[in-house]
Design a protein around this motif. Structure first.
Motif, PDB file in Angstrom:
ATOM      1  N   LYS A   1       0.845  -1.195   0.000  1.00 36.18           N
ATOM      2  CA  LYS A   1       0.000   0.000   0.000  1.00 36.18           C
ATOM      3  C   LYS A   1       0.881   1.247   0.000  1.00 36.18           C
ATOM      4  O   LYS A   1       2.069   1.186   0.331  1.00 36.18           O
ATOM      5  CB  LYS A   1      -0.910  -0.008   1.217  1.00 36.18           C
ATOM      6  N   PRO A   2       0.298   2.402  -0.381  1.00 37.20           N
ATOM      7  CA  PRO A   2       1.115   3.626  -0.510  1.00 37.20           C
ATOM      8  C   PRO A   2       1.807   4.049   0.775  1.00 37.20           C
ATOM      9  O   PRO A   2       2.878   4.643   0.732  1.00 37.20           O
ATOM     10  CB  PRO A   2       0.107   4.675  -0.978  1.00 37.20           C
ATOM     11  N   ASP A   3       1.206   3.768   1.948  1.00 33.75           N
ATOM     12  CA  ASP A   3       1.809   4.232   3.202  1.00 33.75           C
ATOM     13  C   ASP A   3       2.721   3.175   3.826  1.00 33.75           C
ATOM     14  O   ASP A   3       2.961   3.185   5.029  1.00 33.75           O
ATOM     15  CB  ASP A   3       0.717   4.622   4.198  1.00 33.75           C
ATOM     16  N   THR A   4       3.242   2.281   3.002  1.00 35.35           N
ATOM     17  CA  THR A   4       4.081   1.199   3.523  1.00 35.35           C
ATOM     18  C   THR A   4       5.412   1.742   4.038  1.00 35.35           C
ATOM     19  O   THR A   4       6.021   2.635   3.439  1.00 35.35           O
ATOM     20  CB  THR A   4       4.319   0.152   2.422  1.00 35.35           C
ATOM     21  N   TYR A   5       5.873   1.162   5.133  1.00 34.92           N
ATOM     22  CA  TYR A   5       7.186   1.484   5.688  1.00 34.92           C
ATOM     23  C   TYR A   5       8.240   0.742   4.865  1.00 34.92           C
ATOM     24  O   TYR A   5       8.242  -0.494   4.787  1.00 34.92           O
ATOM     25  CB  TYR A   5       7.246   1.054   7.154  1.00 34.92           C
ATOM     26  N   LEU A   6       9.136   1.494   4.231  1.00 38.11           N
ATOM     27  CA  LEU A   6      10.098   0.901   3.311  1.00 38.11           C
ATOM     28  C   LEU A   6      11.339   0.374   4.006  1.00 38.11           C
ATOM     29  O   LEU A   6      12.101  -0.402   3.422  1.00 38.11           O
ATOM     30  CB  LEU A   6      10.514   1.943   2.256  1.00 38.11           C
ATOM     31  N   GLY A   7      11.536   0.759   5.254  1.00 40.52           N
ATOM     32  CA  GLY A   7      12.810   0.473   5.908  1.00 40.52           C
ATOM     33  C   GLY A   7      13.078  -1.004   6.155  1.00 40.52           C
ATOM     34  O   GLY A   7      14.234  -1.421   6.182  1.00 40.52           O
ATOM     35  N   GLN A   8      12.017  -1.833   6.302  1.00 43.02           N
ATOM     36  CA  GLN A   8      12.284  -3.237   6.609  1.00 43.02           C
ATOM     37  C   GLN A   8      11.059  -4.104   6.342  1.00 43.02           C
ATOM     38  O   GLN A   8       9.931  -3.706   6.591  1.00 43.02           O
ATOM     39  CB  GLN A   8      12.709  -3.397   8.078  1.00 43.02           C
ATOM     40  N   ILE A   9      11.311  -5.286   5.805  1.00 44.92           N
ATOM     41  CA  ILE A   9      10.324  -6.360   5.691  1.00 44.92           C
ATOM     42  C   ILE A   9      10.847  -7.522   6.527  1.00 44.92           C
ATOM     43  O   ILE A   9      12.019  -7.886   6.426  1.00 44.92           O
ATOM     44  CB  ILE A   9      10.138  -6.803   4.233  1.00 44.92           C
ATOM     45  N   GLN A  10       9.973  -8.104   7.346  1.00 46.19           N
ATOM     46  CA  GLN A  10      10.364  -9.242   8.169  1.00 46.19           C
ATOM     47  C   GLN A  10       9.874 -10.538   7.542  1.00 46.19           C
ATOM     48  O   GLN A  10       8.726 -10.639   7.118  1.00 46.19           O
ATOM     49  CB  GLN A  10       9.804  -9.115   9.577  1.00 46.19           C
ATOM     50  N   VAL A  11      10.764 -11.533   7.475  1.00 45.89           N
ATOM     51  CA  VAL A  11      10.422 -12.873   6.987  1.00 45.89           C
ATOM     52  C   VAL A  11      10.772 -13.849   8.091  1.00 45.89           C
ATOM     53  O   VAL A  11      11.939 -13.986   8.460  1.00 45.89           O
ATOM     54  CB  VAL A  11      11.173 -13.215   5.692  1.00 45.89           C
ATOM     55  N   SER A  12       9.738 -14.521   8.638  1.00 46.99           N
ATOM     56  CA  SER A  12       9.936 -15.500   9.701  1.00 46.99           C
ATOM     57  C   SER A  12       9.959 -16.885   9.069  1.00 46.99           C
ATOM     58  O   SER A  12       8.994 -17.294   8.399  1.00 46.99           O
ATOM     59  CB  SER A  12       8.806 -15.399  10.731  1.00 46.99           C
ATOM     60  N   ARG A  13      11.048 -17.615   9.287  1.00 40.62           N
ATOM     61  CA  ARG A  13      11.248 -18.920   8.632  1.00 40.62           C
ATOM     62  C   ARG A  13      11.191 -20.043   9.664  1.00 40.62           C
ATOM     63  O   ARG A  13      11.806 -19.967  10.730  1.00 40.62           O
ATOM     64  CB  ARG A  13      12.591 -18.937   7.897  1.00 40.62           C
ATOM     65  N   LEU A  14      10.416 -21.086   9.328  1.00 40.29           N
ATOM     66  CA  LEU A  14      10.260 -22.234  10.210  1.00 40.29           C
ATOM     67  C   LEU A  14      11.410 -23.206  10.014  1.00 40.29           C
ATOM     68  O   LEU A  14      11.684 -23.649   8.896  1.00 40.29           O
ATOM     69  CB  LEU A  14       8.924 -22.936   9.938  1.00 40.29           C
ATOM     70  N   ASN A  15      12.065 -23.550  11.111  1.00 42.96           N
ATOM     71  CA  ASN A  15      13.171 -24.494  11.065  1.00 42.96           C
ATOM     72  C   ASN A  15      12.674 -25.911  11.294  1.00 42.96           C
ATOM     73  O   ASN A  15      11.560 -26.122  11.801  1.00 42.96           O
ATOM     74  CB  ASN A  15      14.212 -24.135  12.136  1.00 42.96           C
ATOM     75  N   PRO A  16      13.486 -26.918  10.929  1.00 37.67           N
ATOM     76  CA  PRO A  16      13.060 -28.311  11.127  1.00 37.67           C
ATOM     77  C   PRO A  16      12.751 -28.645  12.583  1.00 37.67           C
ATOM     78  O   PRO A  16      11.941 -29.543  12.849  1.00 37.67           O
ATOM     79  CB  PRO A  16      14.260 -29.114  10.604  1.00 37.67           C
ATOM     80  N   ASP A  17      13.378 -27.951  13.544  1.00 48.66           N
ATOM     81  CA  ASP A  17      13.120 -28.241  14.958  1.00 48.66           C
ATOM     82  C   ASP A  17      11.991 -27.390  15.521  1.00 48.66           C
ATOM     83  O   ASP A  17      11.854 -27.231  16.737  1.00 48.66           O
ATOM     84  CB  ASP A  17      14.383 -28.031  15.781  1.00 48.66           C
ATOM     85  N   SER A  18      11.164 -26.785  14.644  1.00 49.11           N
ATOM     86  CA  SER A  18       9.986 -25.974  14.999  1.00 49.11           C
ATOM     87  C   SER A  18      10.335 -24.622  15.583  1.00 49.11           C
ATOM     88  O   SER A  18       9.442 -23.891  16.014  1.00 49.11           O
ATOM     89  CB  SER A  18       9.055 -26.723  15.981  1.00 49.11           C
ATOM     90  N   THR A  19      11.609 -24.249  15.621  1.00 48.70           N
ATOM     91  CA  THR A  19      11.970 -22.882  15.977  1.00 48.70           C
ATOM     92  C   THR A  19      11.903 -22.022  14.726  1.00 48.70           C
ATOM     93  O   THR A  19      11.728 -22.527  13.614  1.00 48.70           O
ATOM     94  CB  THR A  19      13.381 -22.838  16.577  1.00 48.70           C
ATOM     95  N   ARG A  20      12.040 -20.717  14.898  1.00 51.19           N
ATOM     96  CA  ARG A  20      11.951 -19.812  13.751  1.00 51.19           C
ATOM     97  C   ARG A  20      13.175 -18.904  13.704  1.00 51.19           C
ATOM     98  O   ARG A  20      13.724 -18.519  14.735  1.00 51.19           O
ATOM     99  CB  ARG A  20      10.679 -18.966  13.793  1.00 51.19           C
ATOM    100  N   THR A  21      13.568 -18.560  12.479  1.00 45.63           N
ATOM    101  CA  THR A  21      14.674 -17.653  12.222  1.00 45.63           C
ATOM    102  C   THR A  21      14.120 -16.391  11.579  1.00 45.63           C
ATOM    103  O   THR A  21      13.253 -16.458  10.697  1.00 45.63           O
ATOM    104  CB  THR A  21      15.708 -18.305  11.289  1.00 45.63           C
ATOM    105  N   GLN A  22      14.598 -15.236  12.025  1.00 48.25           N
ATOM    106  CA  GLN A  22      14.131 -13.961  11.492  1.00 48.25           C
ATOM    107  C   GLN A  22      15.047 -13.506  10.370  1.00 48.25           C
ATOM    108  O   GLN A  22      16.248 -13.330  10.558  1.00 48.25           O
ATOM    109  CB  GLN A  22      14.099 -12.911  12.603  1.00 48.25           C
ATOM    110  N   LEU A  23      14.472 -13.284   9.173  1.00 46.03           N
ATOM    111  CA  LEU A  23      15.185 -12.748   8.018  1.00 46.03           C
ATOM    112  C   LEU A  23      14.653 -11.365   7.699  1.00 46.03           C
ATOM    113  O   LEU A  23      13.513 -11.020   8.091  1.00 46.03           O
ATOM    114  CB  LEU A  23      15.034 -13.678   6.811  1.00 46.03           C
TER     115      LEU A  23
END
Length: 857
Positions: A493-515
């Motif tokens: 959307k037009p008012d989107t914050y451009l500074g960062q997008i967060q991608v949360s990734r599921l690991n095989p051990d059910s923990t998550r890594t932040q990208l």
């Protein structure tokens, strides 16, 4: 409903019923109830043995709960030299312990009590009991049995609720059809009857002849099974079908009427139909809810007979309903054929004297989980898992075919010797189900077939959330990147914050890594783009999420004060409009604005300043930009510049000094011009209002004035109007307020006496008489009346009470129109013995005299 809640309800039910059971027992029965029946204790031992707990586990739990660890040794496997109930512990301790360990619950214990000798019909009543005592004991025993029956019903209902809350399939398939009020199985006695209907005594036929002869005859079947046809004679029809009767009539009528014959050459035709259907007496026996004899229509079938008896019990069979005639079984009927496929071909029509017998059911198998119709089904010995799944309507689309589970009670010869091995679980794998005979698995009585749901996890997807046009799940394709996923989600959307997008990734051990990634612009171009994996979650932020909520506020002489969101460029005029406009009391010269200070040193929290207003704030703006108002009002004076606001400004619209609407006071009664008068000034007084009303009339009783103030709910105020009229500077000449009312009555020469007097009446006023005179005139005070606390309400509203005692007593004198009231004595007040008090005073005085004489000597 959770288990804790269920246990609470069950315990509450027992606590409600138990006192009534105990209260209804005779003393001897209560004593027997306290001495727990050995049979009860044997059942309790069986419960403990079937709990699956070892002796060591039970002792450890008892020790943890604060009980002696050997409390239940007599009930444990291998106990030697000790019988249940012979321990020194009381039965209450035993029951409390097993309840605390979760082996039984409150209703189980109550049911054990209720099911034994003290509640049964075999209770022994002592020989020396009187007839009345025996009758009372019998009534008590009957009442106790009824309460225990209700307790048992409540326990079953609670257990059913508990198990249905966590499982399904407990309802026995097919029984509900016979429990509901319906005409589903009623035979159609008003419609045509087919040719297979068998005739019998009680039927009535109509024979119609047409052609060469036009006649109609009503023929009743006699008790011996005959009908009498005019000119054709007597014909035996018992147990003949309508089709067979038609053949007989062709032969018999053909002898009388030459035109009656088969084929095209017939000149006389006939038809025979039943006009009234007989009823048969049949018997429904076996495991049915209402066994007995029933009279049903001769068109009725076995299904109708079952319905009349409310169907089989839970232990009755639906698969092997037997129709017995003349001592042998002529037909068996499987109700499942009717319920599952609508096949009623084996549901035969019943004859007089037939017996419908329902034997004990065959094996019951409960099917639960992802099937179309979870229920408990009756299964023949030759039927398998495939048949039971078919009974249940097949699998749902959400069913997992990888595994079907069977919970089974082992056969007696396969159970463990020490207990705890009586139940097993059998998993039917996908390979077994996929085989050609995969469903041909034999089932046993009590089996529970569980069909599980497919996994809830959604595969091959990523999630895009936040400030995009179409957030949600997106199917993952090979090599899909963050930018591609954003475009599939409709873009940012037009008012989107451009500074960062967060991608949360599921690991095989059910923990998550932040990208992380960044947007170059809102067109979706990603800086540091990278491929996505299954179950990645993308979060796009909006710049407005990080902005504080900015407001401005307006108070004072506006219609709707409060806070409103701040917008860039907002002015005082905008804020006034959002507040619904100004009130009539608004001061149009200036307003005050409180603003956050630029310098907070010294504890400053706000800086205030005044801004100019004008009358244009009360007018609307026209299409040409000029202001206009209602007809007859003057044009606005000047136009002050617009004042821009800043976030968190507080605007105060001042009120005109001393501005208020007219205030009104009402005067009525004996004045020359009664009415509602608007007060001229804030200092106008009672005497001023009376003067404006033309003064008092000759009949006015000034001392009886009623002055009432409604403002702040003050109520009546006592004033001395004669004093006010003589001296306007009197303290009683109060300043009037909005809503005040004054009533001046006519002269009333009586005094009302009320309260605890023997004859509450109105007494004629006698000048100068005190309060007690009027109490005596009303018959004096009652025994509960307290004359020393009597008081008088004078006609002007002032209250005067008696004061002092004996020679120091001051007694008020009622005036015309007053009310004397005698209250009741306070029961908590200690009464004074005046005679003893006078005696004590006399003794003290005598002592003083004696001392004085002694001193003179």
């Amino acid at each position: 409903m959770n288990q804790k809640r269920l246990r609470y309800l069950m315990a509450s039910a027992f606590l409600f019923l138990a006192p009534t059971v105990a209260a209804s027992q005779t003393p001897s029965e209560l004593q027997r109830l306290q001495q727990v029946d050995p049979i009860v204790l044997e059942q309790l031992k069986s419960r403990i043995l079937s709990s699956g707990l070892t002796a060591d586990q039970i002792r450890a739990r008892l020790r943890a709960e604060g009980y002696p660890e050997n409390l239940l040794d007599a009930y444990l496997p291998g106990s030697v030299g000790q019988e249940p109930g012979s321990t020194t512990a009381t039965p209450e301790d035993v029951f409390a312990a097993v309840r605390q360990l979760g082996i039984v619950d409150t209703l189980d214990i109550a049911a054990l009590h209720c099911g034994k000798t003290p509640m049964s019909d075999t209770t022994i009543i002592p020989r020396d009991t009187t007839a009345a005592g025996r009758a009372q004991a019998q009534l008590a025993r009957t009442a106790a049995a009824a309460r225990c029956a209700r307790l048992d019903s409540l326990a079953r209902a609670a257990r059913d609720t508990a198990r249905n809350a966590t499982d399904s399939g407990y309802a026995i398939f097919g029984l509900s059809m016979f429990r509901q009020p319906t005409t589903l199985f009623d035979p159609n006695i008003s419609g045509p009857v087919d040719a297979s209907y068998r005739l019998g005594p009680g039927d009535q036929l109509v024979l119609v002849l047409t052609g060469d002869v036009n006649q109609a005859y009503t023929l009743s079947v006699t008790r011996d099974g005959f009908i009498v046809v005019p000119q054709a004679g007597q014909i035996y029809v018992n147990n003949l079908t309508l089709g067979e009767l038609e053949n007989v009539l062709y032969a018999r009528l053909g002898r009388v009427y030459s035109g009656v014959r088969r084929g095209a050459g017939a000149t006389t035709h006939f038809s025979v139909t039943p006009s009234r259907i007989r009823s048969n007496q049949i018997f429904v026996l076996g495991d049915v809810v209402g066994p007995g004899s029933y009279r049903i229509s001769s068109l009725g079938t076995a299904l109708y007979a079952l319905y009349a008896a409310n169907g089989p019990t839970e232990s009755g069979s639906l698969r092997n309903v037997q129709i017995r005639r003349g001592g042998r079984t002529v037909q068996t009927f499987d109700v499942y054929d009717y319920l599952l496929s609508g096949d009623a071909s084996r549901d035969v029509r019943l004859l007089n004297g037939d017996v419908v017998f329902v034997p004990v059911r065959m094996a019951h198998v409960r099917v639960t989980g992802e099937v179309m119709r979870p229920a408990t089904y009756e299964v023949r010995p030759t039927e398998t898992l495939r048949d039971v799944v078919r009974f249940a309507g097949g699998l749902r689309s959400s069913a997992s075919i990888r595994r079907v589970q069977i919970e089974r009670i082992q056969a007696p010869n396969q159970r463990g010797a020490t207990g705890g091995r009586d139940r097993v679980t059998i998993d039917i794998t996908s390979e077994t189900l996929a085989a050609a005979d995969g469903g041909n698995i034999q089932l046993l009585d009590g089996d529970v077939v569980r069909v599980f749901k497919v996994a809830e996890r959604m595969r091959n997807r990523v999630l895009v959330n936040g400030n995009v046009w179409q957030p949600g799940a997106i199917g993952l394709t090979p090599g899909m990147t963050v930018s591609q996923a954003l475009r599939l989600a409709g873009g940012a959307k037009p008012d989107t914050y451009l500074g960062q997008i967060q991608v949360s990734r599921l690991n095989p051990d059910s923990t998550r890594t932040q990208l992380h990634a960044m947007l170059r612009d809102t067109a979706g171009s990603v800086i540091g783009d990278f491929p996505l994996r299954e179950d990645d979650e993308i979060r796009v932020f909006s710049a407005s999420e990080f902005r504080p909520t900015r407001t401005v506020a307006i108070t004072g002489a506006v219609r709707n004060s409060g806070q409103v969101p701040y917008h860039e460029g907002m002015t005082v005029r905008d804020l006034v409009l959002l507040a619904g406009g100004l009130e009539q009391s608004a001061d149009l010269r200036e307003a005050e604005i409180a603003r956050l200070p630029a310098d907070r040193r010294g504890g400053a929290t706000a800086e205030t300043f005044r801004v100019a207003l004008d009358s244009s704030y009360l007018f609307e703006r026209g299409p040409d930009g000029r202001y206009f108002g209602p007809p007859g009002l003057p044009a606005p004076s000047g136009q002050t510049p617009e004042v821009a606001l800043r976030p968190y400004d507080n605007v105060l619209i001042l009120r005109q000094p001393n501005w208020e609407l007219q205030r009104t006071a009402v005067i009525s009664g004996e004045v020359r011009f009664p009415g509602a008068y608007s007060l001229r000034t804030k200092t106008e007084k009672v005497s001023d209002l009376i003067q404006r009303a033309g003064g008092l009339t000759p009949e006015a009783y000034a001392d009886g004035v009623t002055f009432y103030r409604a403002k702040d709910k003050v109520g009546r105020i006592g004033i001395a109007l004669p004093e006010i009229l003589r001296h306007p500077g009197s303290r009683d000449n109060l300043q009037l307020q909005d809503g005040d009312s004054i009533f001046i009555p006519r002269y009333n020469a009586v005094v009302n006496v009320a309260g605890s007097v023997n004859s509450p009446v109105a007494v004629t006023y006698v000048p100068g008489k005190p309060l007690e005179y009027y109490v005596r005139a009303a018959g004096g005070a009652t025994r509960k009346g307290d004359i020393k606390y009597a008081y008088v309400t004078q006609p002007n509203g002032k209250v005067e009470a008696m004061t002092g005692r004996f020679i120091f007593k001051s007694e008020p004198k009622p005036r015309p129109g007053s009310t004397v009231f005698v209250p009741q004595k306070d029961p908590s007040e200690r009464r004074v013995d005046y005679i003893a008090t006078i005696g004590s005073i006399a003794q003290v005085a005598a002592s003083f005299v004696a001392i004085a004489i002694a001193l003179r000597r």
